[in-house]
Design an enzyme around this catalytic site. Structure first.
Site, PDB file in Angstrom:
ATOM      1  N   ASP A  67       0.813  -1.212   0.000  1.00 32.59           N
ATOM      2  CA  ASP A  67       0.000   0.000   0.000  1.00 32.59           C
ATOM      3  C   ASP A  67       0.847   1.263   0.000  1.00 32.59           C
ATOM      4  O   ASP A  67       2.067   1.214   0.201  1.00 32.59           O
ATOM      5  CB  ASP A  67      -0.968   0.002   1.206  1.00 32.59           C
ATOM      6  N   ASN A 136      -7.369  -2.542  14.485  1.00 33.99           N
ATOM      7  CA  ASN A 136      -8.760  -2.799  14.092  1.00 33.99           C
ATOM      8  C   ASN A 136      -8.884  -4.003  13.160  1.00 33.99           C
ATOM      9  O   ASN A 136      -9.922  -4.209  12.542  1.00 33.99           O
ATOM     10  CB  ASN A 136      -9.355  -1.545  13.420  1.00 33.99           C
ATOM     11  N   HIS A 138      -7.144  -4.518  10.371  1.00 34.54           N
ATOM     12  CA  HIS A 138      -6.885  -4.296   8.938  1.00 34.54           C
ATOM     13  C   HIS A 138      -5.609  -5.008   8.488  1.00 34.54           C
ATOM     14  O   HIS A 138      -4.692  -5.237   9.271  1.00 34.54           O
ATOM     15  CB  HIS A 138      -6.880  -2.803   8.571  1.00 34.54           C
ATOM     16  N   GLU A 143      -9.555  -1.656   5.507  1.00 34.26           N
ATOM     17  CA  GLU A 143     -10.152  -1.332   6.804  1.00 34.26           C
ATOM     18  C   GLU A 143     -11.395  -2.203   7.040  1.00 34.26           C
ATOM     19  O   GLU A 143     -11.918  -2.818   6.111  1.00 34.26           O
ATOM     20  CB  GLU A 143     -10.546   0.158   6.809  1.00 34.26           C
TER      21      GLU A 143
HETATM   22  C1  F6R Z   1       1.556  -1.391   6.189  1.00 33.61           C
HETATM   23  C2  F6R Z   1       0.244  -1.943   6.330  1.00 33.61           C
HETATM   24  C3  F6R Z   1      -0.523  -1.940   7.607  1.00 33.61           C
HETATM   25  C4  F6R Z   1       0.307  -2.287   8.833  1.00 33.61           C
HETATM   26  C5  F6R Z   1      -0.525  -2.242  10.102  1.00 33.61           C
HETATM   27  C6  F6R Z   1       0.302  -2.489  11.347  1.00 33.61           C
HETATM   28  O1  F6R Z   1       2.038  -1.527   4.857  1.00 33.61           O
HETATM   29  O2  F6R Z   1      -0.236  -2.387   5.356  1.00 33.61           O
HETATM   30  O3  F6R Z   1      -1.586  -2.847   7.501  1.00 33.61           O
HETATM   31  O4  F6R Z   1       0.868  -3.555   8.669  1.00 33.61           O
HETATM   32  O5  F6R Z   1      -1.145  -1.002  10.222  1.00 33.61           O
HETATM   33  O6  F6R Z   1       1.202  -1.443  11.511  1.00 33.61           O
HETATM   34  P1  F6R Z   1       2.305  -1.480  12.645  1.00 33.61           P
HETATM   35  O7  F6R Z   1       3.261  -2.565  12.267  1.00 33.61           O
HETATM   36  O8  F6R Z   1       2.956  -0.130  12.582  1.00 33.61           O
HETATM   37  O9  F6R Z   1       1.625  -1.754  13.918  1.00 33.61           O
END
Ligand code: F6R
Length: 269
Positions: A67, A136, A138, A143
């Protein structure tokens, strides 16, 4: 799902990194699906160490990130392209032209999503996809309520995700609220998936992903449908699982089976 519960975040990073190292050593031109965020940073450090010590080469590897923020170009310090260059690509022997991150500055983001899907398909699809998980539930920027068969598309971020990521932006700095993300259907097409989660603040999301119903409200629960998804978590992230001891038992049986198979293979030589 294979659930691997390890003692701490360092062990999680090492375990995850070894999967990528083995994959690339088996197939030099592997297509790697990569993620940003805090969780994969320690894994990337393991890959950098392994590359610099000659244990693995990424010279033929191809990467596709999950992403990118819509509205940031790759030179912006908060863009995921910048993050990947800083945290991994600049320190290993991967060719920059073989690395792909969705274009956050695309003039036509809808076409850019279709082109991203085609580029992945042209390379034969992702061999191993790395994922983190949001509080959450995701994965990527899919989301809660994202379609379980969704494809790469423009996605609106929730307030929770914007707040969680605000720590990376300085005060008053523009923070995007839209993204381009691989869809859940896209992610599920990876041949193997490795999701890492560490820390107590991920425990609810991990429980819902592993033991909750398959539901769009927890996008990560879609991994229940995948035939080769490995969930690598530390004790803190595993702390709300109802069946943690059972998963550890399965893993120890699994390891015995692997040693038996390795022994069989060496006898056959
Ligand atoms: C990042 C992504 C997100 C993260 C998620 C966890 O490319 O796609 O889904 O993997 O938000 O983020 P952290 O590791 O910062 O807790």
């Amino acid at each position: 799902m294979q659930i691997v519960i390890l003692k701490d975040a360092a062990s999680v990073a090492e375990y995850g990194a070894n999967i990528f190292i083995e994959q690339v050593n088996k197939k030099a031109d592997s297509v790697l699906g990569l993620a940003t965020g805090s969780t994969p940073v320690a894994l990337y450090q393991e890959l950098i160490k392994a590359n610099q010590s000659g244990q693995v080469s990424f010279a033929e590897s191809i990467s596709f990130n999950l992403d990118e923020y819509l509205g940031l170009d790759g030179s912006h310090q908060q863009s995921y392209r910048y993050f990947m260059n800083e945290q991994l690509f600049n320190h290993i022997d991967i060719k920059q032209e073989n690395t792909h991150v969705p274009p956050g500055d695309a003039q036509n983001p809808v076409d850019a999503c279709l082109e991203y899907e085609s580029a992945m398909a042209n390379k034969g699809g992702v061999d191993v996809q790395l994922l983190g998980i949001g509080r959450n539930g995701h994965i990527g920027f899919n989301e809660p309520s994202s379609g379980l068969r969704s494809r790469t598309r423009v996605k609106t971020l929730t307030k929770e995700t914007i707040d969680d990521n605000a720590r990376f932006f300085s005060e008053g700095e523009y923070q995007p609220h839209l993204s381009i993300t691989m869809g859940i259907g896209t992610i599920l097409e990876a041949k193997k998936i490795v999701l890492l989660a560490t820390g107590e603040n991920k425990a609810d999301a991990v429980r819902d992903m592993v033991e909750g119903p398959l539901a769009a409200i927890c996008p990560a629960s879609a991994l229940q449908l995948h035939q080769d998804a490995v969930i690598v978590i530390d004790e803190a992230a595993a702390s709300k699982l109802a069946h943690g001891e059972f998963y550890k038992h399965i893993e120890s049986e699994n390891q015995k089976l692997q040693s038996y198979l390795a022994e069989l293979a060496s006898q056959a030589k």
